[in-house]
Design an enzyme around this catalytic site. Sequence first.
Site, PDB file in Angstrom:
ATOM      1  N   GLY A  45       0.839  -1.189   0.000  1.00  0.00           N
ATOM      2  CA  GLY A  45       0.000   0.000   0.000  1.00  0.00           C
ATOM      3  C   GLY A  45       0.875   1.240   0.000  1.00  0.00           C
ATOM      4  O   GLY A  45       2.027   1.203   0.467  1.00  0.00           O
ATOM      5  N   GLN A  50       2.935   9.918   1.443  1.00  0.00           N
ATOM      6  CA  GLN A  50       4.230   9.235   1.495  1.00  0.00           C
ATOM      7  C   GLN A  50       5.137   9.589   0.321  1.00  0.00           C
ATOM      8  O   GLN A  50       6.315   9.232   0.322  1.00  0.00           O
ATOM      9  CB  GLN A  50       4.038   7.711   1.531  1.00  0.00           C
ATOM     10  CG  GLN A  50       3.377   7.242   2.810  1.00  0.00           C
ATOM     11  CD  GLN A  50       3.302   5.738   2.832  1.00  0.00           C
ATOM     12  OE1 GLN A  50       2.392   5.154   2.255  1.00  0.00           O
ATOM     13  NE2 GLN A  50       4.269   5.100   3.460  1.00  0.00           N
ATOM     14  N   CYS A  92       5.833  -0.011   7.635  1.00  0.00           N
ATOM     15  CA  CYS A  92       5.423   1.129   6.814  1.00  0.00           C
ATOM     16  C   CYS A  92       6.633   1.591   6.028  1.00  0.00           C
ATOM     17  O   CYS A  92       7.731   1.677   6.588  1.00  0.00           O
ATOM     18  CB  CYS A  92       4.917   2.250   7.720  1.00  0.00           C
ATOM     19  SG  CYS A  92       4.459   3.739   6.816  1.00  0.00           S
ATOM     20  N   LEU A  93       6.424   1.905   4.749  1.00  0.00           N
ATOM     21  CA  LEU A  93       7.548   2.344   3.912  1.00  0.00           C
ATOM     22  C   LEU A  93       8.146   3.649   4.435  1.00  0.00           C
ATOM     23  O   LEU A  93       9.294   3.967   4.125  1.00  0.00           O
ATOM     24  CB  LEU A  93       7.101   2.514   2.455  1.00  0.00           C
ATOM     25  CG  LEU A  93       6.625   1.223   1.762  1.00  0.00           C
ATOM     26  CD1 LEU A  93       6.075   1.544   0.380  1.00  0.00           C
ATOM     27  CD2 LEU A  93       7.749   0.198   1.680  1.00  0.00           C
ATOM     28  N   HIS A 134      -4.524   0.954   7.463  1.00  0.00           N
ATOM     29  CA  HIS A 134      -3.199   1.588   7.491  1.00  0.00           C
ATOM     30  C   HIS A 134      -3.134   2.776   6.512  1.00  0.00           C
ATOM     31  O   HIS A 134      -2.669   3.859   6.874  1.00  0.00           O
ATOM     32  CB  HIS A 134      -2.139   0.532   7.138  1.00  0.00           C
ATOM     33  CG  HIS A 134      -0.724   1.034   7.116  1.00  0.00           C
ATOM     34  ND1 HIS A 134       0.245   0.568   7.987  1.00  0.00           N
ATOM     35  CD2 HIS A 134      -0.098   1.942   6.339  1.00  0.00           C
ATOM     36  CE1 HIS A 134       1.382   1.187   7.731  1.00  0.00           C
ATOM     37  NE2 HIS A 134       1.211   2.021   6.726  1.00  0.00           N
ATOM     38  N   GLU A 135      -3.605   2.555   5.272  1.00  0.00           N
ATOM     39  CA  GLU A 135      -3.471   3.618   4.258  1.00  0.00           C
ATOM     40  C   GLU A 135      -4.401   4.790   4.541  1.00  0.00           C
ATOM     41  O   GLU A 135      -4.025   5.949   4.356  1.00  0.00           O
ATOM     42  CB  GLU A 135      -3.714   3.065   2.849  1.00  0.00           C
ATOM     43  CG  GLU A 135      -2.725   1.989   2.403  1.00  0.00           C
ATOM     44  CD  GLU A 135      -1.267   2.327   2.672  1.00  0.00           C
ATOM     45  OE1 GLU A 135      -0.875   3.509   2.567  1.00  0.00           O
ATOM     46  OE2 GLU A 135      -0.508   1.394   3.018  1.00  0.00           O
ATOM     47  N   HIS A 138      -2.980   7.016   7.030  1.00  0.00           N
ATOM     48  CA  HIS A 138      -1.998   7.954   6.465  1.00  0.00           C
ATOM     49  C   HIS A 138      -2.678   9.243   6.008  1.00  0.00           C
ATOM     50  O   HIS A 138      -2.125  10.342   6.159  1.00  0.00           O
ATOM     51  CB  HIS A 138      -1.304   7.342   5.239  1.00  0.00           C
ATOM     52  CG  HIS A 138      -0.067   6.553   5.548  1.00  0.00           C
ATOM     53  ND1 HIS A 138       1.028   7.106   6.173  1.00  0.00           N
ATOM     54  CD2 HIS A 138       0.264   5.261   5.298  1.00  0.00           C
ATOM     55  CE1 HIS A 138       1.973   6.180   6.298  1.00  0.00           C
ATOM     56  NE2 HIS A 138       1.542   5.046   5.779  1.00  0.00           N
TER      57      HIS A 138
HETATM   58 NI    NI Z   1       2.507   3.243   5.744  1.00  0.00          NI
END
Ligand code: NI
Length: 169
Positions: A45, A50, A92-93, A134-135, A138
């Site tokens: 995701g 991000q 998480c990236l 999660h997304e 964000h």
């Molecule tokens: Ni993330």
Amino acid sequence: MIYPIVKYGQDVLEKPAAGVKEFGAPLEKLVEDMFETMYAANGVGLAAPQIGLSLRLCVIDVSSGQDPKARLVLVNPAIMSRDGEQLEEEGCLSLPDFRAKTARPAVTVARGLDIKGQPVEIKGEGLLARALSHEIDHLDGKLFICHLSRLKRDSILRRVRRMIKAGEW
Ligand code: NI
């Protein structure tokens, strides 16, 4: 085009994103670039903040590129309902190399618009429920660490601050 991924510490990750107002070719290109960026980073995701864009837009593919039907685009999404709980390792990236068991709903229903601006509703279970939660977090300026105990969160943030100081972040 692969965008650099914004890491923890940048304001854009911790403020609510603005709604998408314009549909069309530029948005379609941005979404393609977000998928490319996500696959290159081995993520399931990616949310627009991000890549430094404060927009309510995210892409998800829990098949990691194996199933074209698993590609999801959500514009201006919101969680409509949550049910049950699951506790699994999550990362998480924007917080690379940090993972922690994170509580999420077992089932998540999200509503938003698709890439054409048409309403969509997505019901996710398991990994998809986790990814939706999660997304969309964000887009509200929240990272997975806000679901951890204070002790765990502080321990991760201490290590991140040390890495920032050492120029390793
Ligand atoms: Ni993330």
